[in-house]
Design a protein around this motif. Structure first.
Motif, PDB file in Angstrom:
ATOM      1  N   PRO A  60       4.933  55.987  31.141  1.00  0.00           N
ATOM      2  CA  PRO A  60       6.391  56.045  30.990  1.00  0.00           C
ATOM      3  C   PRO A  60       7.119  54.902  31.688  1.00  0.00           C
ATOM      4  O   PRO A  60       8.154  54.436  31.209  1.00  0.00           O
ATOM      5  CB  PRO A  60       6.755  57.395  31.622  1.00  0.00           C
ATOM      6  N   ALA A  61       6.574  54.453  32.821  1.00  0.00           N
ATOM      7  CA  ALA A  61       7.261  53.368  33.542  1.00  0.00           C
ATOM      8  C   ALA A  61       7.308  52.084  32.730  1.00  0.00           C
ATOM      9  O   ALA A  61       8.219  51.262  32.892  1.00  0.00           O
ATOM     10  CB  ALA A  61       6.587  53.121  34.882  1.00  0.00           C
ATOM     11  N   HIS A  62       6.320  51.933  31.881  1.00  0.00           N
ATOM     12  CA  HIS A  62       6.255  50.723  31.051  1.00  0.00           C
ATOM     13  C   HIS A  62       5.902  51.135  29.639  1.00  0.00           C
ATOM     14  O   HIS A  62       4.761  50.947  29.186  1.00  0.00           O
ATOM     15  CB  HIS A  62       5.225  49.745  31.617  1.00  0.00           C
ATOM     16  N   PRO A  63       6.849  51.704  28.934  1.00  0.00           N
ATOM     17  CA  PRO A  63       6.558  52.201  27.584  1.00  0.00           C
ATOM     18  C   PRO A  63       6.125  51.076  26.650  1.00  0.00           C
ATOM     19  O   PRO A  63       6.572  49.943  26.767  1.00  0.00           O
ATOM     20  CB  PRO A  63       7.893  52.815  27.152  1.00  0.00           C
ATOM     21  N   CYS A  97      -1.949  46.260  30.898  1.00  0.00           N
ATOM     22  CA  CYS A  97      -0.638  45.648  31.117  1.00  0.00           C
ATOM     23  C   CYS A  97       0.230  46.500  32.030  1.00  0.00           C
ATOM     24  O   CYS A  97       0.984  45.974  32.863  1.00  0.00           O
ATOM     25  CB  CYS A  97       0.047  45.427  29.776  1.00  0.00           C
ATOM     26  N   ALA A  98       0.120  47.811  31.885  1.00  0.00           N
ATOM     27  CA  ALA A  98       0.909  48.686  32.766  1.00  0.00           C
ATOM     28  C   ALA A  98       0.501  48.479  34.216  1.00  0.00           C
ATOM     29  O   ALA A  98       1.345  48.445  35.122  1.00  0.00           O
ATOM     30  CB  ALA A  98       0.710  50.146  32.343  1.00  0.00           C
ATOM     31  N   GLU A  99      -0.806  48.329  34.444  1.00  0.00           N
ATOM     32  CA  GLU A  99      -1.282  48.097  35.805  1.00  0.00           C
ATOM     33  C   GLU A  99      -0.793  46.754  36.332  1.00  0.00           C
ATOM     34  O   GLU A  99      -0.422  46.614  37.497  1.00  0.00           O
ATOM     35  CB  GLU A  99      -2.800  48.158  35.834  1.00  0.00           C
ATOM     36  N   ALA A 100      -0.782  45.743  35.464  1.00  0.00           N
ATOM     37  CA  ALA A 100      -0.318  44.428  35.887  1.00  0.00           C
ATOM     38  C   ALA A 100       1.159  44.435  36.238  1.00  0.00           C
ATOM     39  O   ALA A 100       1.609  43.689  37.121  1.00  0.00           O
ATOM     40  CB  ALA A 100      -0.580  43.414  34.780  1.00  0.00           C
TER      41      ALA A 100
END
Length: 1011
Positions: A997-1000, A1006-1009
């Protein structure tokens, strides 16, 4: 594939989060305008001298073959100097102290000729000018061109001691040249002799073989009749045994028949130099040739043979000879054979003997004997001998001790017959300027025609014609030369020397041949054969020239003595020392100043008892002596006075390589070099010799103005310099394209090394296999580059590096790792490993390529390491650990790359058919016949390697229609589209997109990056 290279509409919010390449290194090189800035920078920081400050390094000396200081550079100069520069720079980066002292040949005909041309244009007579003043004009001319050429060479990026070059006209150089000459004087090899030498009537001087070039020339050819005036058959009873009267009478009758047949016959010679007939002294024949006596039965009109006339000819050549005389079969017959004893009995007369008005000039009988150089391959089987104008004839009569009987002095220094020579006095063999109306033979004078016409007049001609053949011409005036007997000074190369330097032989020739075989490394090896054959067959060295600009033959001769007398030459070390001291102080001009002889000999010898020699030394002796005043005498020369390398064009086997060898073998006892590298000539794109008149020349400055010097240097590196090199517009376009591809590789490195920190470095053992494979390739290349540079194989080095940069890096490694570099978190092992490899690549590629692309690699280096004292050219090639080599891994990745090639080819078909737009839309199924190969692929992220979102590996049999490549058996690919959502940041398609959700709209990576 990441967002940088595809439609960014779906990833607008994430573009700023990508780690895209960032560099000020421009895509367009702008070399023509930017290269001068680097040249100024190198000069400011003193690159060459700073390299000399590195201590503890093994010296490497490339001794510069001096160009003439007499005009702008041509493309051959550029080729030569760039090759030298690549040698010096690569040897320096391999860890040597690579020294390069540029030099110039400042004496001799090329420069003197330019001054004479200027005089002629002003209507001035050179001979009316004071000799020292004339020499000073030559010196000023050379000084001007040294300055011009120095800047032109520097513009090519050539490194060296440009502020302190060597010049053969420097006072110290002239003193050393004189000193080296006087060693020949003192060791007994110098002598004055009179023999045929190549002579330029236009320039009025003797020429060396190195000053001659061969061009086609149209020459008159004549078949000349030499009448048999006596046949002295031996005594009938040669055995000494008792013979019956009948037997003696039969023998006598047979001999009388022979005499009757031969008396009045004509021996026919053939020559392409009719002008030498007035100097004829003999005719020679071949002992192994079959000869016959031929009689004319009938003649056509316009024929110089008469019915009943008899000719002696080689049987093999009779048909061709009579055909040239316009006689056909049936108009002549063979009367009998002519044996060797019969030939030995014949006495000949000159065809002009007894001619009205000849004043007895040619009335002496001509010598007639066998000679081993006569063949029946062409001509008539007989050779007319004018020993004053032919070396073979000269040597024949020299060995017979008959030179005084056969030498003539009919031809003057301007190529005209002496004025008092009957019929031909004052006629010229060659003109002093070309006749543009005579396109086939513009230099032809009137002597040949005068001789031919006179032979016709006296009935001495059988036939005439013209022939086009290769003929020696002066390389300066472009005029033909002649062989002319003149008094000259020679170095006797077969004289046994007692100089204590006999380790490699007792004569100059022996020392040279031993040096060639045992002391010198040849690149290419064919150079050995060429120089060896030349040295083995050459005559004595003609040292003297009848010119004005150069170092004189610093010797004195005793008045009234003959050249063969022991005391003819003054040999005195005290005199020599005075000459050398005077030259050190005032240069060679002092030799020509009034009173020099008196000052030099005064107190030691009676000046009036000696004459002073004013001929100048062959300019090849000057350049051949450079090892002495450059390698031996300079602090930055060579520790042992020897060069590690001489590097010139193939023409220098008869030029500088040759003269340096002879000169040093006379004064050092061996070759002055340990290695010789030769390159070919420059041709246009069609393989034709360049010519200003044709308009196919390529000037270095034109290439520099359009492309930059690095493109010219790259052309040299891409070419096989051991053969002739082609250059032209289309070739240069291809070179520029190669350069752009290489530049893009380097730009990628710089862009992805932005803000590199040593804390990112990853040890090789911790790297992914792809990075370890790149390190393996670096280790392989390090050996290949070092070995290639050591062997001067610049083409091989560049080809390997270009292949590596464009195939292994740009098309494979960079293409695969773009995603990692742009999208992975900075802390990820994979990204850190990739950046570590990029750093290692940077240091190796910049230094590996720096000897070739001197400006571009400086640009690349400074883009990363700016600073007033920074330069890639101060670096050595970095050491590459041998444990980076991993043959097992390389074998594994050979198979992986082969499978990848099938996959990428299949995807290209899908892209061509517009089934997909980018490879990340694909999820190919790869069918592998070899389970071991499948297992190998499963140990790597093969989807990443193929730049697809996913990939399926299977050993199931491939369905019909699966994509295959003929050269990769056992691999088939079935195309399938990737399933799931596209990550808005990296654009990979997967089922995991949208779970954060933080990076839909992003994938887990990519979310981890993004954190």
């Amino acid at each position: 594939m990441c967002a940088e290279t595809t439609d960014q509409s779906a990833t607008t919010d994430y573009k700023e989060t990508l780690f895209l390449p960032d560099t000020d290194f421009p895509m367009r090189a702008g070399l023509p305008t930017r290269e001068p800035e680097w040249l100024a920078r190198w000069e400011k920081i003193g690159i060459y001298d700073r390299l000399r400050e590195k201590t503890g390094r093994t010296p490497f000396t490339l001794h510069d073959g001096p160009p003439y200081a007499n005009g702008h550079l041509h493309i051959g100069h550029a080729l030569n100097k760039v090759l030298k520069d690549m040698v010096v720079r690569s040897q320096q980066m391999l860890g040597h102290d690579a020294r390069y002292i540029p030099g110039w040949d400042c004496h001799g005909l090329p420069i003197e000729w330019k001054i004479e041309e200027a005089y002629r244009a002003k209507g001035m007579d050179k001979d009316a000018v004071d000799l020292v003043d004339f020499r000073q004009e030559c010196r000023r001319f050379a000084e001007g061109w040294v300055d011009i050429q120095r800047e032109e060479f520097k513009r090519l990026g050539i490194t060296g001691a440009w502020d302190r070059p060597y010049l053969t006209m420097d006072y110290h150089a002239e003193a050393v040249i004189a000193s080296e000459f006087m060693q020949f004087l003192m060791n007994g090899t110098l002598y004055q002799g009179s023999k045929p030498v190549m002579w330029s009537p236009v320039e009025k001087t003797a020429l060396a073989e190195a000053e001659v070039e061969y061009h086609d020339k149209e020459s008159f050819t004549v078949w000349v009749k030499f009448p048999v005036v006596d046949v002295s058959m031996p005594d009938a009873n040669m055995s000494g045994e008792e013979e019956t009267p009948d037997a003696r009478e039969a023998i006598a009758r047979a001999q009388a028949e022979v005499v009757d047949r031969l008396m009045g016959a004509r021996v026919v010679i053939w020559t392409t130099t009719p002008w030498t007939i007035p100097s004829n002294k003999a005719v020679v024949w071949g002992a192994d040739i079959a000869y016959g006596l031929y009689e004319i039965l009938e003649t056509p009109e316009q024929c110089w043979a008469e019915v009943g006339e008899r000719f002696i000819l080689a049987d093999k050549l009779a048909d061709a000879t009579f055909a040239r005389a316009r006689l056909t079969e049936g108009q002549w017959r063979r009367v009998a054979g002519v044996t060797q004893p019969q030939l030995e009995a014949i006495r000949l007369a000159h065809p002009l003997a007894g001619a009205e008005g000849a004043a007895g000039e040619w009335d002496d009988p001509r010598d007639f004997r066998a000679a081993d150089f006569v063949t029946d391959e062409e001509g008539t089987g007989f050779v007319h001998c004018a020993p004053s104008h032919g070396m073979e004839e000269y040597e024949l009569y020299r060995d017979l001790g008959m030179l005084t009987h056969v030498i003539t002095y009919n031809v003057m220094d301007d190529g005209r017959f002496r004025d008092d020579l009957p019929f031909f006095g004052g006629t010229a063999i060659l003109r002093d300027a070309p006749n543009k109306k005579n396109k086939d033979n513009p230099w032809e004078g009137d002597a040949n025609t005068a001789v031919i016409n006179k032979l016709v007049d006296v009935g001495g001609l059988l036939a005439r014609g013209k022939i086009k053949h290769s003929y020696p011409h002066s390389w300066r005036s472009k005029a033909p030369v002649i062989y002319r007997n003149t008094p000259q000074w020679f170095a006797e190369i077969d004289r046994k020397l007692e100089d204590g330097m006999g380790q490699y032989g007792d004569t100059i020739r022996q020392r040279a041949l031993t040096s060639i075989d045992e002391l010198v490394a040849w690149t290419p090896k064919t150079g050995r054969n060429r120089l060896h054959s030349m040295i083995a067959a050459r005559p004595d060295w003609v040292l003297s020239r009848q010119r004005a600009w150069g170092v004189p033959l610093t010797c004195f001769v005793k008045r009234g003595a003959k050249p063969t007398d022991v005391d003819f030459l003054l040999r005195d070390t005290a005199v020599n020392d005075r000459v050398i001291a005077a030259f050190e102080e005032g240069g060679a001009d002092v030799w020509y100043k009034p009173g020099f002889k008196e000052t030099t000999l005064g107190g030691l010898h009676d000046p009036e008892a000696y004459g002073q020699v004013f001929d100048i030394l062959d300019v090849w002796f000057d350049s051949g002596s450079t090892h002495a005043f450059v390698l031996r005498d300079r602090e930055d020369g060579s520790d042992d006075g020897l060069a590690d390398l001489y590097l010139e064009g193939t023409d220098q086997h008869r030029g500088w390589f040759h003269s340096s060898m002879l000169q040093a073998c006379g004064t050092k006892g061996r070759a002055p070099y340990r290695g010789v590298l030769t390159h070919g000539f420059t041709l246009d794109e069609k393989g034709m010799k360049m010519s200003k008149s044709i308009g196919n020349t390529v000037a270095p400055q034109e290439v520099i103005d359009q492309y930059g010097a690095d493109i010219l240097r790259l052309w040299v590196a891409q070419s096989d310099y051991t053969a002739d090199l082609r250059i032209g517009k289309e070739i240069l376009k291809g070179v520029a394209d190669s350069y752009r591809r290489l530049r893009n590789t380097l730009r990628f490195l710089l862009g992805n090394l932005k803000d590199w920190d040593e804390g990112e470095r990853v040890a090789p053992a911790e790297m992914p296999e792809l990075e370890q494979w790149v390190l393996h390739r670096l280790a392989e290349l390090d050996t290949q580059v070092r070995d290639g540079y050591a062997a001067y194989d610049f083409q091989g080095v560049f080809q390997k590096l270009f292949q590596f940069c464009t195939v292994d890096l740009s098309a494979l490694y960079f293409d695969i790792r773009k995603d990692t570099l742009y999208c992975d978190a900075p802390s990820s092992l994979r990204r850190r490993a990739a950046r570590t490899v990029l750093d290692l690549l940077f240091h190796r590629l910049t230094t590996w390529l720096a000897p070739v692309l001197v400006f571009t690699m400086e640009d690349v280096w400074l883009s990363r390491f700016p600073g007033d004292a920074s330069s890639v050219h101060l670096q050595d090639i970095p050491a590459t650990p041998t444990d980076w080599r991993n043959p097992a891994l390389a074998g594994k990745w050979f198979g992986i790359r082969a499978v990848r090639r099938v996959v990428t080819a299949a995807l290209e078909v899908a892209r061509r058919d517009k089934v997909i737009g980018a490879s990340l839309e694909a999820a190919p199924i790869v069918h592998l016949a070899d389970p071991n190969l499948r297992d190998a692929l499963q140990t790597v992220d093969f989807a990443d390697l193929c730049i697809t979102s996913t990939v399926v590996l299977t050993t199931e049999t491939a369905p019909d229609g699966a994509f295959t490549l003929p050269d990769v058996p056992g691999v088939a690919v079935v195309f399938a589209k990737a399933e799931g959502e596209k990550c808005g940041r990296c654009w990979k398609i997967s089922a995991d997109v949208g779970q954060y959700p933080a990076h839909p709209g992003t994938c887990p990576r990519c979310a981890e990056a993004l954190g």
